[in-house]
Design an enzyme around this catalytic site. Structure first.
Site, PDB file in Angstrom:
ATOM      1  N   ARG A   1      -1.387  -3.959   5.900  1.00 61.01           N
ATOM      2  CA  ARG A   1      -2.126  -4.366   4.691  1.00 61.01           C
ATOM      3  C   ARG A   1      -2.860  -5.689   4.883  1.00 61.01           C
ATOM      4  O   ARG A   1      -3.732  -6.042   4.106  1.00 61.01           O
ATOM      5  CB  ARG A   1      -1.171  -4.462   3.492  1.00 61.01           C
ATOM      6  CG  ARG A   1      -0.708  -3.099   3.010  1.00 61.01           C
ATOM      7  CD  ARG A   1       0.039  -3.199   1.707  1.00 61.01           C
ATOM      8  NE  ARG A   1       1.243  -3.991   1.836  1.00 61.01           N
ATOM      9  CZ  ARG A   1       2.065  -4.262   0.824  1.00 61.01           C
ATOM     10  NH1 ARG A   1       1.784  -3.815  -0.386  1.00 61.01           N
ATOM     11  NH2 ARG A   1       3.150  -4.978   1.007  1.00 61.01           N
TER      12      ARG A   1
ATOM     13  N   LYS B   1      -7.125   0.048  -9.460  1.00 61.26           N
ATOM     14  CA  LYS B   1      -6.144  -1.014  -9.224  1.00 61.26           C
ATOM     15  C   LYS B   1      -6.805  -2.153  -8.478  1.00 61.26           C
ATOM     16  O   LYS B   1      -7.511  -1.933  -7.498  1.00 61.26           O
ATOM     17  CB  LYS B   1      -4.949  -0.499  -8.409  1.00 61.26           C
ATOM     18  CG  LYS B   1      -3.851  -1.542  -8.217  1.00 61.26           C
ATOM     19  CD  LYS B   1      -2.683  -0.993  -7.415  1.00 61.26           C
ATOM     20  CE  LYS B   1      -2.953  -1.000  -5.940  1.00 61.26           C
ATOM     21  NZ  LYS B   1      -1.767  -0.633  -5.128  1.00 61.26           N
TER      22      LYS B   1
ATOM     23  N   ARG C   1      -6.166  -6.104  -6.773  1.00 54.66           N
ATOM     24  CA  ARG C   1      -5.238  -7.161  -6.367  1.00 54.66           C
ATOM     25  C   ARG C   1      -5.669  -8.472  -7.026  1.00 54.66           C
ATOM     26  O   ARG C   1      -6.821  -8.876  -6.909  1.00 54.66           O
ATOM     27  CB  ARG C   1      -5.235  -7.318  -4.852  1.00 54.66           C
ATOM     28  CG  ARG C   1      -4.599  -6.155  -4.101  1.00 54.66           C
ATOM     29  CD  ARG C   1      -3.105  -6.186  -4.197  1.00 54.66           C
ATOM     30  NE  ARG C   1      -2.491  -4.953  -3.679  1.00 54.66           N
ATOM     31  CZ  ARG C   1      -1.204  -4.691  -3.764  1.00 54.66           C
ATOM     32  NH1 ARG C   1      -0.401  -5.553  -4.390  1.00 54.66           N
ATOM     33  NH2 ARG C   1      -0.699  -3.582  -3.277  1.00 54.66           N
TER      34      ARG C   1
ATOM     35  N   ASP D   1       0.464   8.061  -1.889  1.00 53.25           N
ATOM     36  CA  ASP D   1       0.163   6.732  -1.346  1.00 53.25           C
ATOM     37  C   ASP D   1       0.582   6.691   0.113  1.00 53.25           C
ATOM     38  O   ASP D   1       1.291   7.581   0.596  1.00 53.25           O
ATOM     39  CB  ASP D   1       0.899   5.660  -2.151  1.00 53.25           C
ATOM     40  CG  ASP D   1       0.150   4.329  -2.186  1.00 53.25           C
ATOM     41  OD1 ASP D   1      -0.805   4.174  -1.401  1.00 53.25           O
ATOM     42  OD2 ASP D   1       0.524   3.450  -2.981  1.00 53.25           O
TER      43      ASP D   1
ATOM     44  N   ASP E   1       6.148  -0.480  -1.115  1.00 48.48           N
ATOM     45  CA  ASP E   1       6.782  -1.740  -0.736  1.00 48.48           C
ATOM     46  C   ASP E   1       7.769  -2.136  -1.838  1.00 48.48           C
ATOM     47  O   ASP E   1       8.898  -1.693  -1.870  1.00 48.48           O
ATOM     48  CB  ASP E   1       5.716  -2.793  -0.502  1.00 48.48           C
ATOM     49  CG  ASP E   1       6.264  -4.080   0.092  1.00 48.48           C
ATOM     50  OD1 ASP E   1       7.490  -4.153   0.317  1.00 48.48           O
ATOM     51  OD2 ASP E   1       5.492  -5.014   0.325  1.00 48.48           O
TER      52      ASP E   1
END
Length: 232
Positions: free
Chosen positions: A16, A122, A124, A149, A153
């Site tokens: 990521r 979505k 961040r 997905d 996490d």
């Protein structure tokens, strides 16, 4: 004395962290591939992995990188699980991606199942923090909705943070009358705000399907969570 090495690594860490989204941020995904290349030197000829966070990360390795996908396995699982629905027509099943980055993955699963797909918006807003906009989704009432997905996490962007009265896509879809299921390739399952991802999933009451790309954290872990977790 080997002439070449192929590394089979089902889960590659730091995926990521694949771009500079702020100042002084490392691109750790590239660093990890550099460490592999340095460790094996010229003997490293190929890497085989499963579901990178972003497919363009293949370019971080100067050689062939085979990315095997779990979506066909997910499709086979749900075709068997919902075989009565498919026998009567697949209009009662829908696929969602939790964010735009996974839209292609959701469309692929939807194509294999022969159903429609959609994507949540979505964004961040900080390290480990995300905000999801929920559009009107009254059409999901009475349908089976599969959220797909690449990894889970802390799980907070999927099932929210009940400790902060914050819901996620799972609870929103449930509130609209949908029967929600989640599948993801990599079960990272970390802790956030002192609450484990396992506890969040249990509280949300959503069945989750994972692959075994990451080893069982401890003996009996899968059996302990079998009420909501399935492994293929």
């Amino acid at each position: 004395g080997v002439r070449s090495v192929t590394v089979y690594m089902p889960f590659i860490p730091d995926q990521r962290q694949d771009k500079k989204d702020d100042g002084r941020v490392p691109i750790s995904a590239k660093l990890f591939f550099d460490l592999l290349a340095t460790s094996f030197g010229s003997y490293l000829k190929r890497i085989v992995t499963t579901d990178l966070h972003a497919s363009q990360a293949q370019a971080h390795f100067d050689g062939p990188l085979d990315e095997l996908r779990a979506v066909p396995e997910f499709a086979a699982y749900y075709k068997d699980k919902f075989k009565d629905d498919f026998r009567d027509g697949s209009s009662g099943i829908y696929v969602f991606s939790p964010d735009a980055g996974g839209a292609k993955r959701a469309r692929y699963l939807a194509k294999l199942l022969g159903v429609a797909s959609d994507t949540f918006d979505k964004r961040r807003i900080g390290h480990g923090e995300a905000e999801t906009k929920f559009p009107p989704l009254d059409f999901v009432k009475g349908k089976k909705v599969i959220i797909v997905d690449d990894m889970i996490d802390s799980g907070s962007s999927l099932v929210g943070e009940y400790e902060n009265d914050k819901i996620g896509p799972v609870q929103y879809l449930q509130s609209k009358g949908a029967d929600v299921y989640v599948c993801a390739t990599h079960a990272i399952m970390s802790e956030k705000n002192g609450i484990s991802a396992e506890e969040r999933m249990r509280q949300a009451g959503v069945p989750v399907l994972f692959t075994d790309s990451l080893p069982e954290p401890e003996p009996g872990y899968f059996a302990e969570h079998k009420e909501w977790m399935s492994i293929i």
